[in-house]
Design a protein around this motif. Structure first.
Motif, short mmCIF file in Angstrom:
data_model
loop_
_atom_site.label_atom_id
_atom_site.label_comp_id
_atom_site.label_asym_id
_atom_site.label_seq_id
_atom_site.Cartn_x
_atom_site.Cartn_y
_atom_site.Cartn_z
N LEU A 6 -8.75 -3.91 5.14
CA LEU A 6 -9.68 -4.66 4.42
C LEU A 6 -9.35 -5.25 3.08
CD1 LEU A 6 -12.92 -5.15 4.42
CD2 LEU A 6 -13.15 -3.03 3.23
N VAL A 7 -9.60 -6.27 2.67
CA VAL A 7 -9.34 -6.88 1.59
C VAL A 7 -10.43 -7.28 1.02
CG1 VAL A 7 -7.84 -8.68 0.37
CG2 VAL A 7 -6.86 -7.58 2.40
N ALA A 8 -10.97 -7.03 -0.35
CA ALA A 8 -12.04 -7.56 -1.12
C ALA A 8 -11.48 -8.51 -2.08
CB ALA A 8 -12.66 -6.32 -1.99
N MET A 9 -12.20 -9.68 -1.84
CA MET A 9 -11.73 -10.98 -2.66
C MET A 9 -12.91 -11.64 -3.47
SD MET A 9 -10.31 -13.61 0.11
CE MET A 9 -8.88 -12.63 0.47
N LYS A 10 -12.57 -12.44 -4.63
CA LYS A 10 -13.94 -12.97 -5.20
C LYS A 10 -13.83 -14.12 -4.36
CE LYS A 10 -14.69 -9.42 -7.99
NZ LYS A 10 -13.61 -8.58 -7.34
N SER A 11 -15.29 -15.12 -4.56
CA SER A 11 -15.24 -16.23 -4.15
C SER A 11 -14.81 -17.30 -4.69
CB SER A 11 -16.80 -16.57 -3.97
OG SER A 11 -17.66 -16.21 -5.18
N LYS A 12 -13.33 -17.44 -4.82
CA LYS A 12 -12.77 -18.46 -5.61
C LYS A 12 -11.63 -19.21 -4.87
CE LYS A 12 -12.75 -15.75 -10.14
NZ LYS A 12 -12.00 -15.06 -11.19
N MET A 13 -11.30 -20.38 -5.39
CA MET A 13 -10.42 -21.23 -4.51
C MET A 13 -9.29 -20.97 -4.02
SD MET A 13 -12.19 -23.88 -4.15
CE MET A 13 -11.15 -25.18 -3.38
N GLY A 14 -8.36 -19.93 -4.94
CA GLY A 14 -7.26 -19.47 -4.59
C GLY A 14 -7.25 -18.73 -3.39
N GLU A 15 -8.24 -17.81 -3.46
CA GLU A 15 -8.49 -16.59 -2.40
C GLU A 15 -9.16 -17.48 -1.09
OE1 GLU A 15 -9.18 -16.29 -5.51
OE2 GLU A 15 -9.49 -14.25 -6.22
N PHE A 16 -9.81 -18.36 -1.18
CA PHE A 16 -10.19 -19.15 0.16
C PHE A 16 -8.93 -20.07 0.64
CE2 PHE A 16 -14.79 -19.82 -2.01
CZ PHE A 16 -15.00 -18.32 -1.45
N GLU A 17 -8.10 -20.40 -0.24
CA GLU A 17 -6.96 -21.15 0.40
C GLU A 17 -5.95 -20.19 1.18
OE1 GLU A 17 -3.48 -24.47 -1.01
OE2 GLU A 17 -4.62 -23.03 -2.60
N SER A 18 -5.89 -18.99 0.64
CA SER A 18 -5.16 -17.82 1.39
C SER A 18 -6.00 -17.58 2.64
CB SER A 18 -5.08 -16.58 0.59
OG SER A 18 -6.18 -15.87 0.62
N LEU A 19 -6.82 -17.73 2.78
CA LEU A 19 -7.81 -17.39 4.30
C LEU A 19 -7.32 -18.77 5.02
CD1 LEU A 19 -10.87 -15.81 3.33
CD2 LEU A 19 -8.77 -14.82 4.07
N HIS A 20 -7.45 -19.86 4.59
CA HIS A 20 -7.13 -21.06 5.38
C HIS A 20 -5.80 -21.34 5.90
CE1 HIS A 20 -10.20 -23.32 2.46
NE2 HIS A 20 -10.75 -22.59 3.26
N HIS A 21 -4.86 -20.30 5.48
CA HIS A 21 -3.52 -20.43 5.85
C HIS A 21 -3.16 -19.23 6.64
CE1 HIS A 21 -2.90 -24.30 4.28
NE2 HIS A 21 -3.44 -23.94 3.16
N LEU A 22 -3.86 -18.27 6.93
CA LEU A 22 -3.59 -16.93 7.69
C LEU A 22 -2.61 -17.27 8.85
CD1 LEU A 22 -7.21 -15.00 7.92
CD2 LEU A 22 -5.01 -14.30 6.52
N GLY A 23 -1.66 -16.13 9.05
CA GLY A 23 -0.88 -16.27 9.88
C GLY A 23 -1.41 -16.00 11.47
N ASP A 24 -0.82 -16.29 12.33
CA ASP A 24 -1.29 -16.20 14.00
C ASP A 24 -0.41 -14.91 14.50
OD1 ASP A 24 -2.67 -16.40 16.20
OD2 ASP A 24 -1.48 -18.27 16.81
N HIS A 25 -1.07 -13.79 14.61
CA HIS A 25 -0.33 -12.79 15.13
C HIS A 25 -1.39 -12.05 15.80
CE1 HIS A 25 3.12 -13.34 12.67
NE2 HIS A 25 2.29 -13.59 11.58
#
Length: 366
Positions: A6-25
């Motif tokens: 589990l990863v806890a992250m704040k609602s910020k653009m950098g964090e959201f961008e990382s979720l937009h580019h999750l790997g496909d595994h």
């Protein structure tokens, strides 16, 4: 039982961008808590809301709806003043976006999983009950104060389940230690006692230990490799609960607590990076070149290029094919054709690598 970080992250653009580019595994997508901040405004008031909705849609498409925690919202926040509250507003927005994007192919999952404190009021629980009426879902209960948390816990959990109309849906528990700098035996003992009690009430795979060691402020410019005490604490607690799996959770590459409100206007921040490796983190930072007391044009991008040069040359670098963030970091080295001059970009790359690290490494290599 499958390992489920589990990863806890704040609602910020950098964090959201990382979720937009999750790997496909396959089924390796991590669980994610998004902690809402006042900066997330309703429609028409900035870019954060669309980015949050897009990130939530991508997670739902993978069968891992985001966990939304509104506890950091102030009463004056626009989302908090929404007639239906922040959770209902986001549930509608994400669900509508899923329908618009996928139509009949939308996955059979709720738009979000609500995260509530164990001390939630009945009004807060009734808000969750309304979400359940719309679409049944799991919930997560977060424990931030471990002192006396195990006392009368069974009665409290049954009350939450009844008022929130949880029925047969799962209740998850998050034991949140916040920021940790060392492995403190007393803290480990409290967390272990609570984890054992929660396992008895909720089952063997519903409890996560959450902690983070990223500092609130950065000092010095020497590259260092330091331990991640959150991993050691988790191992001690997990080893102490027999016959059950305690899941691992952390705050990624950011400090667990949001920074205090700063003076409006642009801030000057020296480029930095926290790069996760097994059991440790590489901390890197570069000074900005100044001319006549002012930051030189392009100084941030140039300093980050120098940082990327060092990282990519290190044996710990996972390789440009490891994650979107690693590919971007490799592209930021000298001659790589890319630059990065802002905090959200640095965070996005580091968080992307961190998410991939958690999902691709074995528990013994976190």
């Amino acid at each position: 039982m499958s390992f489920s970080p589990l990863v806890a992250m704040k609602s910020k653009m950098g964090e959201f961008e990382s979720l937009h580019h999750l790997g496909d595994h396959g089924d390796s997508t991590p669980r994610v808590i998004i902690e809402l901040l006042d900066s997330v405004q309703p429609e028409g008031r900035g870019l954060l809301m669309p980015a949050l909705v897009e990130a939530a849609v991508r997670m739902a498409e993978r069968g891992r709806p985001v966990w939304i925690d509104p506890h950091l919202l102030s009463p004056a926040a626009a989302l908090a003043r929404d007639p239906g509250g922040a959770l209902e507003h986001l549930d509608n927005r994400i669900e509508n976006a899923l329908a618009d994007n996928l139509g009949l192919l939308a996955p059979d999952v709720p738009a979000l999983v609500p995260v509530i404190p164990v001390s939630a009021t009945d009004d807060q629980l009734r808000t969750v009950a309304l979400l359940q009426e719309h679409r049944p879902r799991e919930i997560a209960v977060r424990f931030r104060d471990l002192r006396g948390a195990a006392g009368q816990l069974g009665d409290r959990l049954r009350h939450i389940a009844r008022v929130a109309r949880l029925d047969d849906n799962a209740m998850h528990a998050v034991i949140d230690l916040g920021h940790v700098e060392i492995v403190h035996p007393h803290q480990v003992g409290l967390a272990l006692s609570l984890a054992r009690t929660l396992t008895e009430h909720l089952g063997p795979a519903s409890t996560t230990l959450l902690a983070g060691s990223a500092p609130a402020a950065r000092h010095g410019f020497a590259t260092a490799v330091r331990d991640r005490p959150e991993v050691r604490i988790w191992r001690e607690v997990a080893d102490g609960v027999s016959g059950a799996q305690i899941n691992y959770g952390d705050y990624g590459v950011a400090h667990p607590h949001p920074p205090a409100a700063s003076t409006p206007g642009p801030r000057t921040i020296n480029p930095y990076l926290f790069y996760t490796v097994p059991n440790c983190v590489i901390t890197m930072r570069r000074p900005l070149v100044r001319e006549s007391g002012k930051v030189a044009p392009g100084a941030a991008a140039e300093a980050f290029t120098d940082l990327a040069d060092e990282l990519v040359a290190r044996p710990e670098f996972a390789g440009s094919g490891y994650s979107w963030g690693d590919r971007e970091l490799a592209g930021c080295r000298r001659g790589g054709g890319q630059t990065a001059s802002g905090v959200s970009r640095w965070i996005a790359m580091a968080m992307s690598h961190h998410l991939e690290h958690l999902t691709r490494r074995a528990p013994s290599e976190l």
